[in-house]
Design a protein around this motif. Structure first.
Motif, PDB file in Angstrom:
ATOM      1  N   LEU A  92      23.713  45.129  50.593  1.00 44.11           N
ATOM      2  CA  LEU A  92      24.477  45.103  49.340  1.00 44.11           C
ATOM      3  C   LEU A  92      24.849  46.522  48.928  1.00 44.11           C
ATOM      4  N   LEU A  93      23.904  47.449  49.072  1.00 45.11           N
ATOM      5  CA  LEU A  93      24.191  48.842  48.744  1.00 45.11           C
ATOM      6  C   LEU A  93      25.222  49.439  49.706  1.00 45.11           C
ATOM      7  N   ALA A  94      25.131  49.054  50.982  1.00 44.91           N
ATOM      8  CA  ALA A  94      26.083  49.552  51.978  1.00 44.91           C
ATOM      9  C   ALA A  94      27.492  49.031  51.715  1.00 44.91           C
ATOM     10  N   ALA A  95      27.586  47.786  51.229  1.00 49.31           N
ATOM     11  CA  ALA A  95      28.900  47.172  50.972  1.00 49.31           C
ATOM     12  C   ALA A  95      29.590  47.782  49.764  1.00 49.31           C
ATOM     13  N   ARG A  96      28.800  48.373  48.856  1.00 49.23           N
ATOM     14  CA  ARG A  96      29.328  49.010  47.642  1.00 49.23           C
ATOM     15  C   ARG A  96      30.296  48.091  46.881  1.00 49.23           C
ATOM     16  N   PRO A  97      29.787  47.009  46.325  1.00 50.68           N
ATOM     17  CA  PRO A  97      30.649  46.017  45.662  1.00 50.68           C
ATOM     18  C   PRO A  97      31.478  46.575  44.503  1.00 50.68           C
ATOM     19  N   LYS A  98      31.036  47.679  43.892  1.00 48.08           N
ATOM     20  CA  LYS A  98      31.809  48.250  42.785  1.00 48.08           C
ATOM     21  C   LYS A  98      33.184  48.737  43.241  1.00 48.08           C
ATOM     22  N   THR A  99      33.326  49.036  44.535  1.00 41.95           N
ATOM     23  CA  THR A  99      34.610  49.528  45.041  1.00 41.95           C
ATOM     24  C   THR A  99      35.634  48.411  45.219  1.00 41.95           C
ATOM     25  N   LEU A 100      35.201  47.160  45.080  1.00 40.09           N
ATOM     26  CA  LEU A 100      36.111  46.034  45.280  1.00 40.09           C
ATOM     27  C   LEU A 100      37.203  45.981  44.221  1.00 40.09           C
ATOM     28  N   THR A 101      37.006  46.705  43.116  1.00 41.40           N
ATOM     29  CA  THR A 101      38.052  46.807  42.095  1.00 41.40           C
ATOM     30  C   THR A 101      39.345  47.336  42.705  1.00 41.40           C
ATOM     31  N   GLY A 102      39.204  48.385  43.525  1.00 38.52           N
ATOM     32  CA  GLY A 102      40.377  48.990  44.153  1.00 38.52           C
ATOM     33  C   GLY A 102      41.089  48.058  45.105  1.00 38.52           C
ATOM     34  N   ALA A 103      40.348  47.094  45.672  1.00 39.81           N
ATOM     35  CA  ALA A 103      40.957  46.122  46.578  1.00 39.81           C
ATOM     36  C   ALA A 103      41.629  44.998  45.807  1.00 39.81           C
ATOM     37  N   ALA A 104      41.062  44.625  44.661  1.00 38.64           N
ATOM     38  CA  ALA A 104      41.573  43.490  43.896  1.00 38.64           C
ATOM     39  C   ALA A 104      42.849  43.814  43.131  1.00 38.64           C
ATOM     40  N   VAL A 105      42.910  45.004  42.540  1.00 26.94           N
ATOM     41  CA  VAL A 105      44.009  45.337  41.627  1.00 26.94           C
ATOM     42  C   VAL A 105      45.390  45.260  42.287  1.00 26.94           C
ATOM     43  N   PRO A 106      45.619  45.875  43.460  1.00 31.25           N
ATOM     44  CA  PRO A 106      46.967  45.785  44.037  1.00 31.25           C
ATOM     45  C   PRO A 106      47.392  44.361  44.395  1.00 31.25           C
ATOM     46  N   VAL A 107      46.466  43.552  44.891  1.00 35.29           N
ATOM     47  CA  VAL A 107      46.801  42.159  45.200  1.00 35.29           C
ATOM     48  C   VAL A 107      47.096  41.402  43.902  1.00 35.29           C
ATOM     49  N   MET A 108      46.322  41.699  42.870  1.00 31.80           N
ATOM     50  CA  MET A 108      46.527  41.077  41.564  1.00 31.80           C
ATOM     51  C   MET A 108      47.942  41.358  41.045  1.00 31.80           C
ATOM     52  N   ILE A 109      48.357  42.608  41.141  1.00 29.60           N
ATOM     53  CA  ILE A 109      49.686  42.990  40.659  1.00 29.60           C
ATOM     54  C   ILE A 109      50.777  42.364  41.524  1.00 29.60           C
ATOM     55  N   GLY A 110      50.600  42.404  42.848  1.00 28.56           N
ATOM     56  CA  GLY A 110      51.581  41.808  43.746  1.00 28.56           C
ATOM     57  C   GLY A 110      51.758  40.323  43.489  1.00 28.56           C
TER      58      GLY A 110
END
Length: 302
Positions: free
Chosen positions: A15-33
């Motif tokens: 879980l620490l290696a996956a760094r779930p807090k960084t998923l914000t950066g992955a979600a936002v562009p798809v959300m906008i698109g």
């Protein structure tokens, strides 16, 4: 549980290696698109927008982000870039021994294959060109950590692969076209997300300089980089006038909430200037990015 008590290859270690807090950066562009596509699909025949395609785009983005985190963790450990005594950001799993190198190699292979498997059905919605998009994403996922971030191209890749590519492709998958409004919106999204990399490199500038990592902050200095952090927020919001021109005034006005938060974080960043305390600014920047994505998307849908 303390970080020193983490058992190797345990669930918490991964879980620490996956760094779930960084998923914000992955979600936002798809959300906008997807918000852009859904809004424009209202002028198309009923049923043009596919929620299945939307879910696949989000899932692909999330898995690729985790894959990128694993790759970064693995190669930084091999290069000896993560030293617990000098590292200012969150500690990395491989360097701390929480995840073995062999296990991480297998995890990288698994997440890469899983991302490809999830992305494959998008061919049905977006055509065979989705194969090229997926291949390029995987290629640059590796090149970012191993080569390009070391020579100051990290910011360019963030703008392209966290802005232009995901926003435009998410839109294209739904409507099989793209336009100048989508491109401008995707560029603005890339600028906003790049603020996360800027504050990260701002924090690590001394260590990066010593290790020969020539980030934009190292090349142009702390003051110029702090100005860049502030102005990309203004630039992104200014680019949002494209929404107003196209009849979506709310998508221009709501992100001004983000801009106020962004400016507040900027002043905190220059006040702190050095050390681990800048991690607070990193967290705030990630929050601001999410606020921007929600504000733009809500503005478009309203």
């Amino acid at each position: 549980m303390k970080e020193t008590d983490i058992r190797q290859n345990s669930f918490r270690a991964w879980l620490l290696a996956a760094r779930p807090k960084t998923l914000t950066g992955a979600a936002v562009p798809v959300m906008i698109g997807m918000a852009l596509a859904y809004t424009d699909s209202q002028s198309y025949p009923e049923g043009t927008f596919s929620w299945t395609a939307a879910a696949l785009c989000f899932l692909f983005a999330f898995i690729m982000q985790i894959d990128a985190n694993f790759i970064n963790d693995f190669f930084d450990c091999l290069k000896g870039a993560d030293n617990a005594e000098t590292r200012l950001g969150p500690l990395r799993a491989c360097s701390q021994g929480w995840v073995s190198l062999d296990a991480m190699k297998r995890a990288i292979a698994l997440t890469t294959c899983t991302a490809c498997a999830v992305g494959l059905p998008l061919i049905y919605y977006g055509g065979l060109e989705m194969i090229l998009v997926g291949a390029v994403c995987v290629l640059f996922c590796f090149l970012y950590t191993t080569h390009l971030s070391l020579i100051g191209l990290g910011d360019v890749l963030v703008i392209v692969f966290f802005g232009i590519v995901p926003v435009c492709v998410s839109y294209y998958v739904q409507l099989h076209t793209c336009n100048w409004q989508v491109f401008i919106a995707s560029s603005a999204c890339g600028f906003v997300i790049d603020s996360l990399l800027i504050v990260n490199n701002f924090r690590d500038r001394d260590n990066d300089r010593k290790s020969g990592k020539n980030t934009i902050v190292v090349r142009f200095g702390a003051r110029a980089s702090s100005y860049a952090y502030m102005y990309i927020g203004f630039t992104a919001c200014l680019m949002g006038t494209v929404f107003w021109v196209n009849g979506h005034a709310a998508a221009f006005l709501l992100p001004l909430i983000y801009l106020a938060m962004h400016i507040f974080t900027y002043f905190k960043m220059i006040r702190i200037d050095h050390g681990k305390a800048l991690n607070e600014c990193l967290g705030e920047t990630a929050r601001n990015i999410l606020v921007y994505g929600v504000a733009v998307s809500a503005g478009l849908l309203v």
